[in-house]
Design a protein around this motif. Structure first.
Motif, mmCIF file in Angstrom:
data_model
loop_
_atom_site.group_PDB
_atom_site.id
_atom_site.type_symbol
_atom_site.label_atom_id
_atom_site.label_comp_id
_atom_site.label_asym_id
_atom_site.label_seq_id
_atom_site.Cartn_x
_atom_site.Cartn_y
_atom_site.Cartn_z
ATOM 1 N N GLU A 378 0.816 -1.211 0.000
ATOM 2 C CA GLU A 378 0.000 0.000 0.000
ATOM 3 C C GLU A 378 0.851 1.263 0.000
ATOM 4 O O GLU A 378 0.402 2.314 -0.456
ATOM 5 N N ARG A 379 2.095 1.164 0.503
ATOM 6 C CA ARG A 379 2.948 2.346 0.617
ATOM 7 C C ARG A 379 3.841 2.557 -0.601
ATOM 8 O O ARG A 379 4.232 3.682 -0.885
ATOM 9 N N LEU A 380 4.213 1.461 -1.297
ATOM 10 C CA LEU A 380 5.214 1.553 -2.366
ATOM 11 C C LEU A 380 4.573 1.599 -3.747
ATOM 12 O O LEU A 380 3.479 1.090 -3.974
ATOM 13 N N GLN A 381 5.306 2.243 -4.668
ATOM 14 C CA GLN A 381 4.912 2.178 -6.071
ATOM 15 C C GLN A 381 5.051 0.729 -6.563
ATOM 16 O O GLN A 381 5.921 -0.006 -6.119
ATOM 17 N N PRO A 382 4.185 0.303 -7.481
ATOM 18 C CA PRO A 382 4.230 -1.088 -7.932
ATOM 19 C C PRO A 382 5.600 -1.535 -8.406
ATOM 20 O O PRO A 382 6.060 -2.629 -8.063
ATOM 21 N N GLU A 383 6.285 -0.687 -9.214
ATOM 22 C CA GLU A 383 7.585 -1.104 -9.725
ATOM 23 C C GLU A 383 8.618 -1.239 -8.618
ATOM 24 O O GLU A 383 9.489 -2.110 -8.668
ATOM 25 N N THR A 384 8.512 -0.390 -7.567
ATOM 26 C CA THR A 384 9.444 -0.489 -6.444
ATOM 27 C C THR A 384 9.174 -1.755 -5.645
ATOM 28 O O THR A 384 10.108 -2.456 -5.213
ATOM 29 N N LEU A 385 7.885 -2.048 -5.431
ATOM 30 C CA LEU A 385 7.533 -3.252 -4.682
ATOM 31 C C LEU A 385 8.024 -4.504 -5.414
ATOM 32 O O LEU A 385 8.596 -5.405 -4.789
ATOM 33 N N VAL A 386 7.807 -4.553 -6.743
ATOM 34 C CA VAL A 386 8.246 -5.714 -7.517
ATOM 35 C C VAL A 386 9.756 -5.861 -7.442
ATOM 36 O O VAL A 386 10.293 -6.971 -7.280
ATOM 37 N N GLU A 387 10.480 -4.752 -7.521
ATOM 38 C CA GLU A 387 11.942 -4.809 -7.447
ATOM 39 C C GLU A 387 12.394 -5.330 -6.089
ATOM 40 O O GLU A 387 13.310 -6.167 -5.998
ATOM 41 N N PHE A 388 11.729 -4.868 -5.022
ATOM 42 C CA PHE A 388 12.095 -5.321 -3.681
ATOM 43 C C PHE A 388 11.801 -6.815 -3.507
ATOM 44 O O PHE A 388 12.647 -7.574 -3.005
ATOM 45 N N ILE A 389 10.589 -7.243 -3.895
ATOM 46 C CA ILE A 389 10.213 -8.648 -3.741
ATOM 47 C C ILE A 389 11.170 -9.550 -4.525
ATOM 48 O O ILE A 389 11.617 -10.601 -4.035
ATOM 49 N N ASN A 390 11.503 -9.137 -5.741
ATOM 50 C CA ASN A 390 12.424 -9.943 -6.552
ATOM 51 C C ASN A 390 13.804 -10.024 -5.915
ATOM 52 O O ASN A 390 14.458 -11.079 -5.935
ATOM 53 N N ASP A 391 14.263 -8.917 -5.336
ATOM 54 C CA ASP A 391 15.559 -8.914 -4.661
ATOM 55 C C ASP A 391 15.525 -9.847 -3.455
ATOM 56 O O ASP A 391 16.434 -10.659 -3.238
ATOM 57 N N TYR A 392 14.439 -9.768 -2.690
ATOM 58 C CA TYR A 392 14.275 -10.623 -1.508
ATOM 59 C C TYR A 392 14.226 -12.104 -1.893
ATOM 60 O O TYR A 392 14.941 -12.936 -1.319
ATOM 61 N N LEU A 393 13.390 -12.447 -2.870
ATOM 62 C CA LEU A 393 13.288 -13.846 -3.285
ATOM 63 C C LEU A 393 14.611 -14.356 -3.845
ATOM 64 O O LEU A 393 14.996 -15.510 -3.624
ATOM 65 N N GLY A 394 15.324 -13.500 -4.581
ATOM 66 C CA GLY A 394 16.622 -13.897 -5.131
ATOM 67 C C GLY A 394 17.628 -14.222 -4.046
ATOM 68 O O GLY A 394 18.344 -15.235 -4.126
ATOM 69 N N LYS A 395 17.687 -13.366 -3.014
ATOM 70 C CA LYS A 395 18.645 -13.596 -1.922
ATOM 71 C C LYS A 395 18.299 -14.869 -1.160
ATOM 72 O O LYS A 395 19.178 -15.649 -0.791
ATOM 73 N N MET A 396 17.021 -15.081 -0.873
ATOM 74 C CA MET A 396 16.614 -16.274 -0.136
ATOM 75 C C MET A 396 16.936 -17.550 -0.944
ATOM 76 O O MET A 396 17.374 -18.558 -0.394
ATOM 77 N N THR A 397 16.718 -17.482 -2.253
ATOM 78 C CA THR A 397 16.974 -18.647 -3.110
ATOM 79 C C THR A 397 18.464 -18.957 -3.183
ATOM 80 O O THR A 397 18.853 -20.134 -3.200
ATOM 81 N N GLU A 398 19.290 -17.918 -3.234
ATOM 82 C CA GLU A 398 20.742 -18.135 -3.240
ATOM 83 C C GLU A 398 21.178 -18.902 -2.001
ATOM 84 O O GLU A 398 21.976 -19.848 -2.085
ATOM 85 N N VAL A 399 20.689 -18.497 -0.841
ATOM 86 C CA VAL A 399 21.035 -19.184 0.411
ATOM 87 C C VAL A 399 20.571 -20.635 0.358
ATOM 88 O O VAL A 399 21.306 -21.560 0.726
ATOM 89 N N LEU A 400 19.354 -20.852 -0.113
ATOM 90 C CA LEU A 400 18.775 -22.188 -0.177
ATOM 91 C C LEU A 400 19.582 -23.106 -1.083
ATOM 92 O O LEU A 400 19.939 -24.229 -0.702
ATOM 93 N N LEU A 401 19.878 -22.648 -2.294
ATOM 94 C CA LEU A 401 20.580 -23.500 -3.252
ATOM 95 C C LEU A 401 22.023 -23.760 -2.830
ATOM 96 O O LEU A 401 22.588 -24.805 -3.156
#
Length: 547
Positions: A378-401
């Motif tokens: 609700e607070r972030l612009q859509p493109e900013t939110l997508v960029e943040f979520i993608n960064d978060y998912l990428g970091k978590m996946t790196e740790v997992l793999l």
């Protein structure tokens, strides 16, 4: 006295000729280098001994029931080509007789051809019968111009026939042995191709090139069965320019579908253009994989029984290789984004590719869920939110793999991971706990970087559970996933929902497997939906030993 002596002399000369022809045929049989050399030698001997202008040898094709012209011996005559036009009906009628017989042209040729056939043409047919079984093997047609065959020559042909039948049988044995050798060579050749572990498309190309060489086809093709579309699709072809022509494409499609429908080889000749095609279905363990086939365009000969047999031999070597390749492609499609590349290659190197089938295993599941993501959206612009979520998912996946975990799926901003599948991991519970702590550490660094960009986050909650789960490929024709089903999977999700930001909570079963290697804080009395009694979960503080 003189007449008696003359009769004796004629008898001796006849016996000598009989002896000579038997001896010559026997010599040909003992010295011939192969089936065609044997048959050609036999025909030449017979033609020479009875002074025939030409001699044609037809052999019966047991598969089609037709008499096929195998050998032609000509001695400069211009009349032999007429004999090649004798209809099958007349040849079969002559085969039914039990001895050499003289024929006049009207007895063998249809009326419309008699205008072209010289009246002076003298013909003799010699049925070739396997004496032991009374089985017709073929027929010789001998002829000459203006000079009928004498009784002595007819008798000599009868004598020769007693040797010819065994020569024909020997030629069949030669041929069968030659075909078996070629089959073995073909199997060995394609077995070597299969063992090269070439990329799938390259393997198909090499196989089709060899196929066209072995069976003298102008085009080889492979069609694979698309289960989603429920149809055969052309996957490889050589040369592909032939399939641009609608006639060939239609013939190939028709024959291939018939082969799958009948679950057997189909040989088909298109009447208008006379192109010939043969297809063998690829069916392994009751599963349709596709179709192997070959085509000769119009103007070329159709495929022989030997070539059909060779195609069967080729398919027998390639069906398992194609299945293995398809299974590995399927594994790459399902698990390519879920596993570390090194782990995936180890998995693909294992000949056991049945991991996609459902099985019950003791596994550990991990859920990592971002807290406050709804408020963040609700607070972030859509493109900013997508960029943040993608960064978060990428970091978590790196740790997992990095810890060789398996990414099951993303559910919005939640990460679901498996440990202990598809490759067994005796320490699956400990791996999951370490990944949980490392995810929290990685998230803190991520959150700090985004905080400097004005993005405040609420934290990450992680839940881990261990138990017997059913793991495998699940879904439908349109979409499948490699995932798990079971109580432990539901429990892990419930524990994750209860975890506070920064916490890594584990189930009792997980704790029992790692208790000597972790420092925890117990949280007893936790109530979860679907469980009829309170349970104790454990907050992991740290893992002892080297990480």
């Amino acid at each position: 006295m003189g007449e008696a002596l003359e009769r004796v002399q004629r008898s001796l000369m006849t016996k000598q000729k009989e002896f000579d022809i038997i001896l010559m045929l026997d010599r040909v049989r003992d010295t011939a280098s192969g089936p065609m050399a044997l048959l050609s030698g036999v025909v030449k001997v017979v033609a020479d001994q009875v002074r025939a202008d030409f001699c044609l040898l037809y052999l019966l094709n047991a598969e089609t029931g037709t008499l096929e012209l195998k050998v032609v011996n000509e001695r400069g005559a211009e009349v032999s080509h007429f004999s090649r036009l004798i209809p099958q009906e007349a040849l079969r009628r002559a085969l039914l007789s039990s001895h050499a017989a003289a024929w006049e042209p009207p007895q063998l040729f249809p009326a419309e051809m008699l205008i072209e056939v010289p009246e002076s043409l003298c013909l003799v047919t010699l049925p070739i019968i396997m004496e032991a079984k009374g089985q017709g093997l073929g027929i010789m047609v001998l002829g000459r111009d203006s000079m009928p065959f004498t009784e002595e020559e007819m008798h000599l042909l009868e004598v020769a026939e007693s040797q010819i039948d065994s020569s024909v049988v020997q030629s069949y044995m030669y041929h069968e042995l030659s075909l078996r050798n070629k089959e073995l060579e073909t199997i060995y050749k394609f077995d070597r191709i299969r063992d090269q572990n070439l990329p799938f498309d390259e393997m198909l190309t090499v196989v089709l090139q060899e196929l066209c060489t072995v069976i003298r086809a102008q085009m080889g093709f492979v069609m694979l069965y698309d289960r989603q579309g429920r149809q055969l699709e052309l996957r490889a072809v050589t040369p592909d320019d032939l399939m641009v022509e609608p006639t060939y494409a239609q013939v190939v499609t028709y024959a291939a579908n018939k082969a799958v429908e009948r679950a057997e080889m189909v040989c088909y000749e298109e009447e208008e253009t006379h192109c010939s095609v043969m297809c063998v279905p690829l069916i392994l363990n009751g599963e349709i994989l596709g179709v192997f086939g070959a085509l000769n365009r119009s103007g070329q000969s159709g495929f022989t029984g030997d070539e059909r047999q060779l195609l069967h031999a080729i398919v027998s070597q390639m069906d398992t290789a194609i299945l293995e390749s398809l299974e590995r492609r399927r594994l790459r499609r399902l698990l390519g984004r879920s596993l570390d590349p090194y782990v995936l290659e180890r998995l693909l190197a294992d000949p056991n590719v049945d991991i996609l089938k459902g099985e019950r295993s003791l596994l550990t599941v991990l859920y990592a869920d971002l807290r406050g993501s709804t408020r963040l959206s609700e607070r972030l612009q859509p493109e900013t939110l997508v960029e943040f979520i993608n960064d978060y998912l990428g970091k978590m996946t790196e740790v997992l793999l990095y810890r060789e975990g398996t990414l099951d799926k993303y559910v919005g901003d939640e990460v679901m991971a498996l440990f202990g599948a598809p490759l067994p991991q005796p320490d699956h519970a400990l791996r999951a706990v370490r990944v949980g702590l490392e995810m929290q550490a990685a998230y803190q660094s991520l959150a700090e970087a985004w905080r400097q960009r004005g993005v405040e986050t609420d934290g990450l909650g992680i839940g881990i559970a261990t138990g017997e789960l059913i793991v495998g490929e699940m879904g439908c024709d349109r979409r499948t996933d490699y995932t798990v089903i079971g109580v432990a999977a539901n429990l892990g999700s419930r524990i994750c929902a209860a975890a506070q930001p920064g916490q890594v909570l584990i189930s009792q079963a997980t704790y029992e497997l790692v208790r000597d290697q972790v420092e925890v804080i117990p949280w007893p009395g936790m109530q979860f939906k679907g469980l009829d009694r309170p349970v104790t979960v454990y907050q992991v503080i740290r893992v002892s030993g080297v990480v």
